[in-house]
Write a protein that holds these residues in place. Structure first.
Motif, short mmCIF file in Angstrom:
data_model
loop_
_atom_site.label_atom_id
_atom_site.label_comp_id
_atom_site.label_asym_id
_atom_site.label_seq_id
_atom_site.Cartn_x
_atom_site.Cartn_y
_atom_site.Cartn_z
N SER A 91 0.83 -1.21 0.00
CA SER A 91 0.00 0.00 0.00
C SER A 91 0.87 1.25 0.00
O SER A 91 0.53 2.26 -0.64
N THR A 92 2.01 1.21 0.70
CA THR A 92 2.91 2.36 0.74
C THR A 92 3.53 2.63 -0.63
O THR A 92 3.72 3.79 -1.03
N LYS A 116 2.25 1.57 -3.58
CA LYS A 116 1.29 1.36 -4.66
C LYS A 116 1.46 2.35 -5.79
O LYS A 116 1.39 2.00 -6.98
N ALA A 117 1.71 3.63 -5.44
CA ALA A 117 1.84 4.66 -6.47
C ALA A 117 3.06 4.43 -7.35
O ALA A 117 3.15 4.95 -8.47
N GLU A 118 4.02 3.65 -6.86
CA GLU A 118 5.23 3.37 -7.62
C GLU A 118 5.15 2.03 -8.35
O GLU A 118 6.14 1.57 -8.93
N HIS A 119 3.97 1.39 -8.27
CA HIS A 119 3.71 0.14 -8.99
C HIS A 119 4.69 -0.96 -8.60
O HIS A 119 5.13 -1.76 -9.44
N ARG A 146 9.55 7.11 0.45
CA ARG A 146 8.14 7.43 0.73
C ARG A 146 7.93 7.84 2.18
O ARG A 146 7.15 8.75 2.48
#
Length: 314
Positions: free
Chosen positions: A45-46, A48-51, A73
């Motif tokens: 989840s931490t 996630k934005a970085e796939h 992050r």
């Protein structure tokens, strides 16, 4: 059998090596499995934005890539490292750089961080959650059975002990004050003198109840624990292992021997995952009341009855 690289130390003269191994039965513990799943979900989840998707806490963290992104992050730290380390030496360099950066932010008294084995990885990730996102709830009261083996010129010596990965949340909440002190004993020491004396007596009774089997009795906490002998014997009684007499001085005659004994005891407590990061061996040797009580409370919090301590506050 899971093998951790805890303190893999070799003495050049004695050629002694210390190895920590998780017993296979602990690997099947539902609490441990739940902790692993929680940490995997937290990482994914931490990031996630970085796939980035992590499926194994051991296989996916060994090269430092995931830890580097977590550090970015969580702490906005971006080291000048290549995104992909293509050689073994480059991977080692990257991992060491990231772990070194984490050392600066996490407890400096912890053993050197590692992610080569499951146990060390879990300790590191739990420490990161506690430091960077203390509001996050981790599964409570997760422990593992660990075999500590020492291989040296004299053969192999081993003992089994319980190691704490996460504390018992209920006990922690019961004894943490309104201000949320990291160490509940610090909160207790702020009480009036009469209640502090009652807490000391509760810890004294706890120590004596567990030393009676050795025919020993404690009447002065600060003085009798200052040379480390009573502390080592108490730890052995509580954890069910025998500390070889050649590992410490049974009748210390000078400050150096006392320091060695107390340092050994504190290393055992650290291996057990107890909260002693702010305690220094020299303070115990100097008969510092606060340091001595914190050590005994760390043992009491694991092996004692919390209602007894709570009654001391009433």
């Amino acid at each position: 059998m899971e093998v951790d690289d805890l303190n893999e130390q070799k003495n050049e003269n004695l050629q002694e090596e210390k190895i920590k191994m998780i017993q296979p039965t602990s690997l099947k513990d539902p609490k441990l499995e739940n902790l692993q799943e929680t940490l995997l979900d937290w990482i994914n989840s931490t990031l996630k934005a970085e796939h980035i998707v992590v499926q194994s806490l051991v296989e996916d963290l060994y090269d430092g890539l995931v830890l580097h992104h977590l550090l970015g992050r969580l702490a906005d730290v971006h080291l000048p490292l290549a995104e992909m380390a293509l050689s073994d030496s480059a991977q080692i360099h990257k991992l060491e750089a990231v772990l070194g950066e984490l050392d600066k932010r996490l407890s400096p008294t912890e053993p050197k961080w590692s992610v080569h084995y499951l146990l060390s990885t879990l300790h590191l990730l739990v420490a990161m959650v506690r430091h960077f996102q203390p509001e996050m709830e981790l599964p409570s009261d997760v422990t593992v059975q660990v075999v500590m083996a020492e291989v040296g010129a004299g053969g192999i010596r081993s003992r089994v002990q319980t190691e704490v990965l996460t504390e018992n949340r209920k006990n922690s909440e019961n004894l943490t004050g309104a201000e949320g002190d990291a160490n509940p004993m610090e909160q207790l020491l702020k009480l009036d003198t009469g209640k502090v004396d009652t807490v000391k007596q509760a810890l004294l009774d706890f120590a004596n109840a567990n030393m009676v089997g050795l025919g020993l009795q404690v009447s002065d906490l600060e003085k009798q624990f200052s040379d480390g002998v009573m502390l080592l014997l108490l730890i052995g009684q509580l954890e069910g292992f025998f500390v070889p007499l050649h590992d410490f001085t049974l009748t210390p005659g000078d400050h150096a021997q006392m320091m060695h004994n107390v340092s050994l005891a504190l290393s055992f407590l650290a291996d057990l995952g107890l909260q002693i990061s702010a305690i220094q061996a020299q303070d115990i040797v100097a008969q510092d009341t606060e340091a001595t009580l914190k050590v005994l409370y760390a043992l009491f919090s694991k092996h004692g009855r919390q209602e007894e301590m709570m009654s001391a506050l009433l």
